[in-house]
Design a protein around this motif. Structure first.
Motif, PDB file in Angstrom:
ATOM      1  N   SER A 117       0.824  -1.200   0.000  1.00 38.11           N
ATOM      2  CA  SER A 117       0.000   0.000   0.000  1.00 38.11           C
ATOM      3  C   SER A 117       0.864   1.258   0.000  1.00 38.11           C
ATOM      4  O   SER A 117       0.482   2.262  -0.562  1.00 38.11           O
ATOM      5  CB  SER A 117      -0.969  -0.008   1.178  1.00 38.11           C
ATOM      6  N   ARG A 118       2.045   1.200   0.619  1.00 34.14           N
ATOM      7  CA  ARG A 118       2.947   2.355   0.604  1.00 34.14           C
ATOM      8  C   ARG A 118       3.444   2.615  -0.811  1.00 34.14           C
ATOM      9  O   ARG A 118       3.563   3.763  -1.245  1.00 34.14           O
ATOM     10  CB  ARG A 118       4.104   2.092   1.553  1.00 34.14           C
ATOM     11  N   MET A 119       3.728   1.562  -1.558  1.00 32.66           N
ATOM     12  CA  MET A 119       4.209   1.733  -2.930  1.00 32.66           C
ATOM     13  C   MET A 119       3.084   2.118  -3.884  1.00 32.66           C
ATOM     14  O   MET A 119       3.342   2.711  -4.924  1.00 32.66           O
ATOM     15  CB  MET A 119       4.913   0.467  -3.397  1.00 32.66           C
ATOM     16  N   GLU A 120       1.861   1.794  -3.523  1.00 32.83           N
ATOM     17  CA  GLU A 120       0.720   2.168  -4.357  1.00 32.83           C
ATOM     18  C   GLU A 120       0.664   3.682  -4.563  1.00 32.83           C
ATOM     19  O   GLU A 120       0.219   4.147  -5.596  1.00 32.83           O
ATOM     20  CB  GLU A 120      -0.594   1.691  -3.722  1.00 32.83           C
ATOM     21  N   LYS A 121       1.117   4.441  -3.583  1.00 34.42           N
ATOM     22  CA  LYS A 121       1.119   5.902  -3.685  1.00 34.42           C
ATOM     23  C   LYS A 121       1.957   6.377  -4.871  1.00 34.42           C
ATOM     24  O   LYS A 121       1.716   7.450  -5.421  1.00 34.42           O
ATOM     25  CB  LYS A 121       1.687   6.525  -2.416  1.00 34.42           C
ATOM     26  N   TYR A 122       2.942   5.591  -5.236  1.00 32.72           N
ATOM     27  CA  TYR A 122       3.885   5.983  -6.289  1.00 32.72           C
ATOM     28  C   TYR A 122       3.654   5.246  -7.596  1.00 32.72           C
ATOM     29  O   TYR A 122       4.450   5.356  -8.517  1.00 32.72           O
ATOM     30  CB  TYR A 122       5.321   5.731  -5.801  1.00 32.72           C
ATOM     31  N   ARG A 123       2.562   4.524  -7.708  1.00 41.11           N
ATOM     32  CA  ARG A 123       2.289   3.700  -8.887  1.00 41.11           C
ATOM     33  C   ARG A 123       2.376   4.508 -10.191  1.00 41.11           C
ATOM     34  O   ARG A 123       3.062   4.120 -11.131  1.00 41.11           O
ATOM     35  CB  ARG A 123       0.921   3.038  -8.777  1.00 41.11           C
ATOM     36  N   TYR A 124       1.707   5.648 -10.251  1.00 40.47           N
ATOM     37  CA  TYR A 124       1.677   6.409 -11.510  1.00 40.47           C
ATOM     38  C   TYR A 124       3.023   7.055 -11.814  1.00 40.47           C
ATOM     39  O   TYR A 124       3.406   7.175 -12.975  1.00 40.47           O
ATOM     40  CB  TYR A 124       0.547   7.438 -11.479  1.00 40.47           C
ATOM     41  N   GLN A 125       3.763   7.444 -10.784  1.00 43.06           N
ATOM     42  CA  GLN A 125       5.107   7.974 -11.001  1.00 43.06           C
ATOM     43  C   GLN A 125       6.026   6.865 -11.510  1.00 43.06           C
ATOM     44  O   GLN A 125       6.836   7.093 -12.413  1.00 43.06           O
ATOM     45  CB  GLN A 125       5.646   8.564  -9.701  1.00 43.06           C
ATOM     46  N   ILE A 126       5.890   5.672 -10.960  1.00 43.04           N
ATOM     47  CA  ILE A 126       6.695   4.525 -11.409  1.00 43.04           C
ATOM     48  C   ILE A 126       6.391   4.211 -12.864  1.00 43.04           C
ATOM     49  O   ILE A 126       7.285   4.037 -13.684  1.00 43.04           O
ATOM     50  CB  ILE A 126       6.424   3.296 -10.511  1.00 43.04           C
ATOM     51  N   ILE A 127       5.110   4.155 -13.209  1.00 41.91           N
ATOM     52  CA  ILE A 127       4.703   3.870 -14.594  1.00 41.91           C
ATOM     53  C   ILE A 127       5.276   4.924 -15.535  1.00 41.91           C
ATOM     54  O   ILE A 127       5.823   4.605 -16.599  1.00 41.91           O
ATOM     55  CB  ILE A 127       3.173   3.789 -14.707  1.00 41.91           C
ATOM     56  N   ASP A 128       5.181   6.186 -15.149  1.00 42.34           N
ATOM     57  CA  ASP A 128       5.677   7.268 -15.992  1.00 42.34           C
ATOM     58  C   ASP A 128       7.181   7.151 -16.218  1.00 42.34           C
ATOM     59  O   ASP A 128       7.659   7.280 -17.355  1.00 42.34           O
ATOM     60  CB  ASP A 128       5.343   8.619 -15.350  1.00 42.34           C
ATOM     61  N   LEU A 129       7.927   6.884 -15.158  1.00 40.16           N
ATOM     62  CA  LEU A 129       9.378   6.763 -15.304  1.00 40.16           C
ATOM     63  C   LEU A 129       9.768   5.573 -16.170  1.00 40.16           C
ATOM     64  O   LEU A 129      10.667   5.681 -17.016  1.00 40.16           O
ATOM     65  CB  LEU A 129      10.031   6.647 -13.919  1.00 40.16           C
ATOM     66  N   ILE A 130       9.090   4.448 -15.997  1.00 40.20           N
ATOM     67  CA  ILE A 130       9.413   3.263 -16.799  1.00 40.20           C
ATOM     68  C   ILE A 130       9.046   3.490 -18.265  1.00 40.20           C
ATOM     69  O   ILE A 130       9.790   3.109 -19.162  1.00 40.20           O
ATOM     70  CB  ILE A 130       8.723   2.017 -16.216  1.00 40.20           C
ATOM     71  N   ARG A 131       7.933   4.146 -18.524  1.00 37.47           N
ATOM     72  CA  ARG A 131       7.552   4.461 -19.922  1.00 37.47           C
ATOM     73  C   ARG A 131       8.567   5.388 -20.580  1.00 37.47           C
ATOM     74  O   ARG A 131       8.759   5.334 -21.785  1.00 37.47           O
ATOM     75  CB  ARG A 131       6.170   5.111 -19.957  1.00 37.47           C
ATOM     76  N   ARG A 132       9.182   6.257 -19.800  1.00 44.03           N
ATOM     77  CA  ARG A 132      10.187   7.176 -20.342  1.00 44.03           C
ATOM     78  C   ARG A 132      11.531   6.495 -20.560  1.00 44.03           C
ATOM     79  O   ARG A 132      12.465   7.104 -21.050  1.00 44.03           O
ATOM     80  CB  ARG A 132      10.374   8.364 -19.409  1.00 44.03           C
ATOM     81  N   GLY A 133      11.647   5.224 -20.155  1.00 38.35           N
ATOM     82  CA  GLY A 133      12.856   4.464 -20.416  1.00 38.35           C
ATOM     83  C   GLY A 133      13.761   4.251 -19.213  1.00 38.35           C
ATOM     84  O   GLY A 133      14.851   3.699 -19.363  1.00 38.35           O
ATOM     85  N   SER A 173      15.250   2.492 -15.987  1.00 37.16           N
ATOM     86  CA  SER A 173      15.303   1.114 -15.525  1.00 37.16           C
ATOM     87  C   SER A 173      14.582   1.003 -14.188  1.00 37.16           C
ATOM     88  O   SER A 173      14.294   2.013 -13.535  1.00 37.16           O
ATOM     89  CB  SER A 173      16.759   0.673 -15.357  1.00 37.16           C
ATOM     90  N   ILE A 174      14.311  -0.219 -13.788  1.00 39.08           N
ATOM     91  CA  ILE A 174      13.654  -0.428 -12.491  1.00 39.08           C
ATOM     92  C   ILE A 174      14.560   0.081 -11.376  1.00 39.08           C
ATOM     93  O   ILE A 174      14.097   0.726 -10.436  1.00 39.08           O
ATOM     94  CB  ILE A 174      13.294  -1.914 -12.295  1.00 39.08           C
ATOM     95  N   ARG A 175      15.868  -0.167 -11.482  1.00 39.68           N
ATOM     96  CA  ARG A 175      16.797   0.281 -10.437  1.00 39.68           C
ATOM     97  C   ARG A 175      16.843   1.808 -10.358  1.00 39.68           C
ATOM     98  O   ARG A 175      16.856   2.383  -9.272  1.00 39.68           O
ATOM     99  CB  ARG A 175      18.194  -0.278 -10.683  1.00 39.68           C
ATOM    100  N   SER A 176      16.856   2.481 -11.485  1.00 39.82           N
ATOM    101  CA  SER A 176      16.865   3.946 -11.477  1.00 39.82           C
ATOM    102  C   SER A 176      15.563   4.498 -10.919  1.00 39.82           C
ATOM    103  O   SER A 176      15.556   5.470 -10.159  1.00 39.82           O
ATOM    104  CB  SER A 176      17.087   4.488 -12.890  1.00 39.82           C
ATOM    105  N   THR A 177      14.463   3.873 -11.283  1.00 40.44           N
ATOM    106  CA  THR A 177      13.159   4.290 -10.770  1.00 40.44           C
ATOM    107  C   THR A 177      13.116   4.124  -9.253  1.00 40.44           C
ATOM    108  O   THR A 177      12.643   5.004  -8.538  1.00 40.44           O
ATOM    109  CB  THR A 177      12.032   3.473 -11.442  1.00 40.44           C
ATOM    110  N   TRP A 178      13.640   3.002  -8.760  1.00 38.82           N
ATOM    111  CA  TRP A 178      13.709   2.754  -7.319  1.00 38.82           C
ATOM    112  C   TRP A 178      14.535   3.837  -6.621  1.00 38.82           C
ATOM    113  O   TRP A 178      14.141   4.357  -5.580  1.00 38.82           O
ATOM    114  CB  TRP A 178      14.305   1.366  -7.080  1.00 38.82           C
ATOM    115  N   ALA A 179      15.663   4.193  -7.208  1.00 35.98           N
ATOM    116  CA  ALA A 179      16.532   5.211  -6.613  1.00 35.98           C
ATOM    117  C   ALA A 179      15.827   6.568  -6.565  1.00 35.98           C
ATOM    118  O   ALA A 179      15.925   7.299  -5.566  1.00 35.98           O
ATOM    119  CB  ALA A 179      17.836   5.315  -7.390  1.00 35.98           C
ATOM    120  N   ILE A 180      15.086   6.909  -7.607  1.00 39.11           N
ATOM    121  CA  ILE A 180      14.364   8.184  -7.651  1.00 39.11           C
ATOM    122  C   ILE A 180      13.269   8.215  -6.590  1.00 39.11           C
ATOM    123  O   ILE A 180      13.126   9.190  -5.854  1.00 39.11           O
ATOM    124  CB  ILE A 180      13.786   8.426  -9.061  1.00 39.11           C
TER     125      ILE A 180
END
Length: 77
Positions: free
Chosen positions: A23-39, A41-48
């Motif tokens: 549920s804590r990560m659900e708050k960032y779902r759309y930001q995660i999707i946006d970053l991954i769509r922009r190219g 990586s999962i590791r970079s998205t995690w760091a951000i």
């Protein structure tokens, strides 16, 4: 009988912890999707995402990776 009850209590506690992390990560779902769509990586998205969290609220990479693979990747394609 007591061992079974104790084991079940531990299982419930683990499930509650997993649900809380999810549920804590659900708050960032759309930001995660946006970053991954922009190219990103999962590791970079995690760091951000983690860079914006306080030290006591950091998300482990393993938990983040599992969340992305099971809940986000299908939506971002």
């Amino acid at each position: 009988m007591k061992k079974t009850k104790i084991m079940n209590m531990g299982k419930d506690l683990i499930q509650e912890q997993q649900m809380a992390a999810k549920s804590r990560m659900e708050k960032y779902r759309y930001q995660i999707i946006d970053l991954i769509r922009r190219g990103a990586s999962i590791r970079s998205t995690w760091a951000i995402i983690n860079s914006n969290l306080p030290d006591e609220g950091k998300i482990s990479y393993t938990a983040f990776f599992h969340f992305v693979k099971t809940h986000v990747v299908c939506e971002s394609l």
